[in-house]
Write a protein that holds these residues in place. Structure first.
Motif, PDB file in Angstrom:
ATOM      1  N   LEU A  63     142.381  29.788  74.532  1.00  0.00           N
ATOM      2  CA  LEU A  63     143.062  28.961  73.525  1.00  0.00           C
ATOM      3  C   LEU A  63     144.323  28.401  74.158  1.00  0.00           C
ATOM      4  O   LEU A  63     145.183  29.160  74.623  1.00  0.00           O
ATOM      5  N   ASP A  64     144.442  27.064  74.227  1.00  0.00           N
ATOM      6  CA  ASP A  64     145.603  26.488  74.909  1.00  0.00           C
ATOM      7  C   ASP A  64     146.812  26.383  73.986  1.00  0.00           C
ATOM      8  O   ASP A  64     146.761  26.735  72.805  1.00  0.00           O
ATOM      9  N   ASP A  65     147.918  25.885  74.516  1.00  0.00           N
ATOM     10  CA  ASP A  65     149.175  25.814  73.767  1.00  0.00           C
ATOM     11  C   ASP A  65     149.102  24.847  72.594  1.00  0.00           C
ATOM     12  O   ASP A  65     149.934  24.921  71.675  1.00  0.00           O
ATOM     13  N   ASP A  66     148.138  23.925  72.604  1.00  0.00           N
ATOM     14  CA  ASP A  66     147.978  22.970  71.509  1.00  0.00           C
ATOM     15  C   ASP A  66     147.057  23.493  70.422  1.00  0.00           C
ATOM     16  O   ASP A  66     146.769  22.782  69.450  1.00  0.00           O
ATOM     17  N   GLY A  67     146.552  24.725  70.576  1.00  0.00           N
ATOM     18  CA  GLY A  67     145.680  25.293  69.559  1.00  0.00           C
ATOM     19  C   GLY A  67     144.227  24.902  69.696  1.00  0.00           C
ATOM     20  O   GLY A  67     143.451  25.042  68.745  1.00  0.00           O
TER      21      GLY A  67
ATOM     22  N   PRO B 166     141.812  31.062  62.523  1.00  0.00           N
ATOM     23  CA  PRO B 166     142.488  29.984  61.782  1.00  0.00           C
ATOM     24  C   PRO B 166     143.697  29.419  62.513  1.00  0.00           C
ATOM     25  O   PRO B 166     144.166  28.337  62.163  1.00  0.00           O
ATOM     26  N   GLU B 167     144.207  30.145  63.529  1.00  0.00           N
ATOM     27  CA  GLU B 167     145.320  29.596  64.297  1.00  0.00           C
ATOM     28  C   GLU B 167     144.878  28.471  65.223  1.00  0.00           C
ATOM     29  O   GLU B 167     145.705  27.739  65.751  1.00  0.00           O
ATOM     30  N   ALA B 168     143.583  28.327  65.422  1.00  0.00           N
ATOM     31  CA  ALA B 168     143.067  27.225  66.243  1.00  0.00           C
ATOM     32  C   ALA B 168     142.978  25.955  65.401  1.00  0.00           C
ATOM     33  O   ALA B 168     142.771  25.999  64.195  1.00  0.00           O
TER      34      ALA B 168
ATOM     35  N   HIS C 265     145.643  40.789  61.038  1.00  0.00           N
ATOM     36  CA  HIS C 265     144.326  41.203  61.523  1.00  0.00           C
ATOM     37  C   HIS C 265     144.495  42.008  62.817  1.00  0.00           C
ATOM     38  O   HIS C 265     145.259  41.625  63.703  1.00  0.00           O
ATOM     39  N   PRO C 266     143.794  43.156  62.919  1.00  0.00           N
ATOM     40  CA  PRO C 266     143.996  44.020  64.098  1.00  0.00           C
ATOM     41  C   PRO C 266     143.456  43.458  65.402  1.00  0.00           C
ATOM     42  O   PRO C 266     143.844  43.914  66.478  1.00  0.00           O
ATOM     43  N   ASP C 267     142.545  42.484  65.346  1.00  0.00           N
ATOM     44  CA  ASP C 267     141.966  41.928  66.570  1.00  0.00           C
ATOM     45  C   ASP C 267     142.712  40.669  67.003  1.00  0.00           C
ATOM     46  O   ASP C 267     143.073  39.829  66.157  1.00  0.00           O
ATOM     47  N   ASP C 268     142.914  40.517  68.307  1.00  0.00           N
ATOM     48  CA  ASP C 268     143.560  39.299  68.789  1.00  0.00           C
ATOM     49  C   ASP C 268     142.570  38.137  68.748  1.00  0.00           C
ATOM     50  O   ASP C 268     141.385  38.314  68.461  1.00  0.00           O
ATOM     51  N   VAL C 269     143.061  36.948  69.029  1.00  0.00           N
ATOM     52  CA  VAL C 269     142.249  35.755  68.857  1.00  0.00           C
ATOM     53  C   VAL C 269     141.045  35.747  69.790  1.00  0.00           C
ATOM     54  O   VAL C 269     139.947  35.331  69.398  1.00  0.00           O
ATOM     55  N   ALA C 270     141.210  36.227  71.021  1.00  0.00           N
ATOM     56  CA  ALA C 270     140.093  36.237  71.971  1.00  0.00           C
ATOM     57  C   ALA C 270     138.977  37.147  71.478  1.00  0.00           C
ATOM     58  O   ALA C 270     137.791  36.800  71.551  1.00  0.00           O
ATOM     59  N   THR C 271     139.343  38.318  70.957  1.00  0.00           N
ATOM     60  CA  THR C 271     138.343  39.262  70.454  1.00  0.00           C
ATOM     61  C   THR C 271     137.594  38.669  69.270  1.00  0.00           C
ATOM     62  O   THR C 271     136.371  38.798  69.160  1.00  0.00           O
ATOM     63  N   ARG C 272     138.322  37.993  68.382  1.00  0.00           N
ATOM     64  CA  ARG C 272     137.679  37.411  67.201  1.00  0.00           C
ATOM     65  C   ARG C 272     136.750  36.261  67.572  1.00  0.00           C
ATOM     66  O   ARG C 272     135.669  36.106  66.993  1.00  0.00           O
TER      67      ARG C 272
ATOM     68  N   ILE D 296     144.922  27.714  53.262  1.00  0.00           N
ATOM     69  CA  ILE D 296     144.356  29.053  53.363  1.00  0.00           C
ATOM     70  C   ILE D 296     142.923  28.914  53.825  1.00  0.00           C
ATOM     71  O   ILE D 296     141.988  29.342  53.174  1.00  0.00           O
ATOM     72  N   GLU D 297     142.763  28.317  54.989  1.00  0.00           N
ATOM     73  CA  GLU D 297     141.465  28.019  55.567  1.00  0.00           C
ATOM     74  C   GLU D 297     140.490  29.191  55.660  1.00  0.00           C
ATOM     75  O   GLU D 297     139.306  28.994  55.525  1.00  0.00           O
ATOM     76  N   PRO D 298     140.961  30.453  55.896  1.00  0.00           N
ATOM     77  CA  PRO D 298     139.982  31.527  56.025  1.00  0.00           C
ATOM     78  C   PRO D 298     139.120  31.723  54.803  1.00  0.00           C
ATOM     79  O   PRO D 298     138.065  32.314  54.879  1.00  0.00           O
ATOM     80  N   PHE D 299     139.546  31.218  53.622  1.00  0.00           N
ATOM     81  CA  PHE D 299     138.787  31.431  52.404  1.00  0.00           C
ATOM     82  C   PHE D 299     137.871  30.263  52.063  1.00  0.00           C
ATOM     83  O   PHE D 299     137.053  30.347  51.170  1.00  0.00           O
ATOM     84  N   ARG D 300     138.057  29.105  52.739  1.00  0.00           N
ATOM     85  CA  ARG D 300     137.346  27.916  52.315  1.00  0.00           C
ATOM     86  C   ARG D 300     136.068  27.728  53.090  1.00  0.00           C
ATOM     87  O   ARG D 300     136.096  27.537  54.304  1.00  0.00           O
ATOM     88  N   PRO D 301     134.909  27.750  52.401  1.00  0.00           N
ATOM     89  CA  PRO D 301     133.656  27.497  53.116  1.00  0.00           C
ATOM     90  C   PRO D 301     133.601  26.061  53.579  1.00  0.00           C
ATOM     91  O   PRO D 301     134.043  25.162  52.891  1.00  0.00           O
ATOM     92  N   ARG D 302     133.038  25.822  54.781  1.00  0.00           N
ATOM     93  CA  ARG D 302     132.980  24.471  55.339  1.00  0.00           C
ATOM     94  C   ARG D 302     131.621  23.819  55.152  1.00  0.00           C
ATOM     95  O   ARG D 302     131.376  22.720  55.604  1.00  0.00           O
TER      96      ARG D 302
END
Length: 282
Positions: A109-113, A146-148, A78-85, A167-173
């Motif tokens: 976002l801390d080192d523990d995610g 999803p890295e969090a 993904h072209p955007d970093d985590v902060a931007t997203r 593959i969490e990005p695809f699963r609706p919550r």
């Protein structure tokens, strides 16, 4: 393949991997994991070469597709970093949460995610904030990042489920977080009573922005659908208590009265969805 088909396929992959882990010998499990990772690596390499052939405008265009965006997140393309997203995720829910999301700062976002957010302004001390943050902001943030692994808001941490090769990005919550689909026909300046999961809700349309609350006056317990909505102000038809619909249902009169109980309300692919804590979809 539509979004529901993708979600079903994602769930099936997780089920099969879990079954292999439970039933197969460790050597077989290792081979299955290696096979899946090899397939994912092959797909990721193909996507990376495809992206290299697109200009920035074309990349932004394909990101509008949730499935494509999820695949790019899965492969760290993904072209955007985590902060931007995360900032974009917070911005996307602000119009539907009134003052709740409007008073949320992203701290990092801390080192523990763990994603850290801070409530400010009218959110602070609001009884409706907890449900709103947990069911709406957390949902948006974890989908975008999803890295969090968790979201921490004023000490409230709710862990995100982690599975082997998930593959969490695809699963609706929605199904696990109490989200319910609903149809809104409320005209601007009007209110609509709805029953969701045996709970009466009141939806107000303020100049095209919808707000959802429990259909009960906190002061006298009377239903509010026959109250008077004047601008952003709702007056109870029985006790004449007044509430600010746009500002998280804050009581305007009498002084010190409890606020309306706010419920997260968001648009989805087919209409709208509302989060009712403690009540799962049928």
């Amino acid at each position: 393949m539509d979004r529901r088909d993708v979600a079903a396929l994602s769930e099936r992959i997780d089920v099969l991997l879990d079954e292999v882990q439970r039933r197969a010998e460790p050597e077989v499990t290792d081979k299955v994991e290696e096979l899946v990772r090899a397939v994912l690596s092959l797909h990721g390499a193909g996507l990376e070469q495809l992206l290299a052939r697109l200009d920035e405008e074309q990349v932004r265009g394909v990101l509008e597709d949730d499935l494509v965006a999820g695949m790019l997140l899965l492969h760290d393309l993904h072209p955007d970093d985590v902060a931007t997203r995360i900032q974009a995720a917070l911005d996307s829910v602000r119009p539907y949460l009134g003052s709740h999301a409007g008073g949320i700062d992203y701290l990092g976002l801390d080192d523990d995610g763990v994603v850290h957010l801070r409530l400010q302004g009218s959110c602070e001390g609001c009884p409706g904030s907890t449900a709103t943050v947990r069911l709406t902001v957390e949902n948006a943030v974890l989908d975008a990042a999803p890295e969090a692994v968790a979201v921490d808001v004023e000490g409230m941490v709710a862990a995100k489920k982690q599975n082997l090769l998930t593959i969490e990005p695809f699963r609706p919550r929605e199904s696990s977080e109490g989200w319910h689909k609903l149809s809104l026909v409320t005209a601007p300046g009007q209110m609509q009573k709805l029953v969701v999961a045996d709970l009466e809700l009141l939806v107000a349309n303020l100049a095209g922005t919808f707000f959802a609350y429990r259909n009960s006056c906190p002061t006298c317990s009377s239903a509010l659908q026959h109250g008077v909505l004047t601008g952003d102000q709702l007056t109870c038809p029985r006790c004449t208590a007044m509430y600010d619909v746009r500002l998280a249902g804050r009581a305007l009169a009498p002084i010190g009265a409890p606020p309306l109980e706010a419920l997260p309300l968001l648009p989805d692919d087919t209409g709208w969805k509302v989060a009712v804590p403690g009540r799962q979809p049928a």
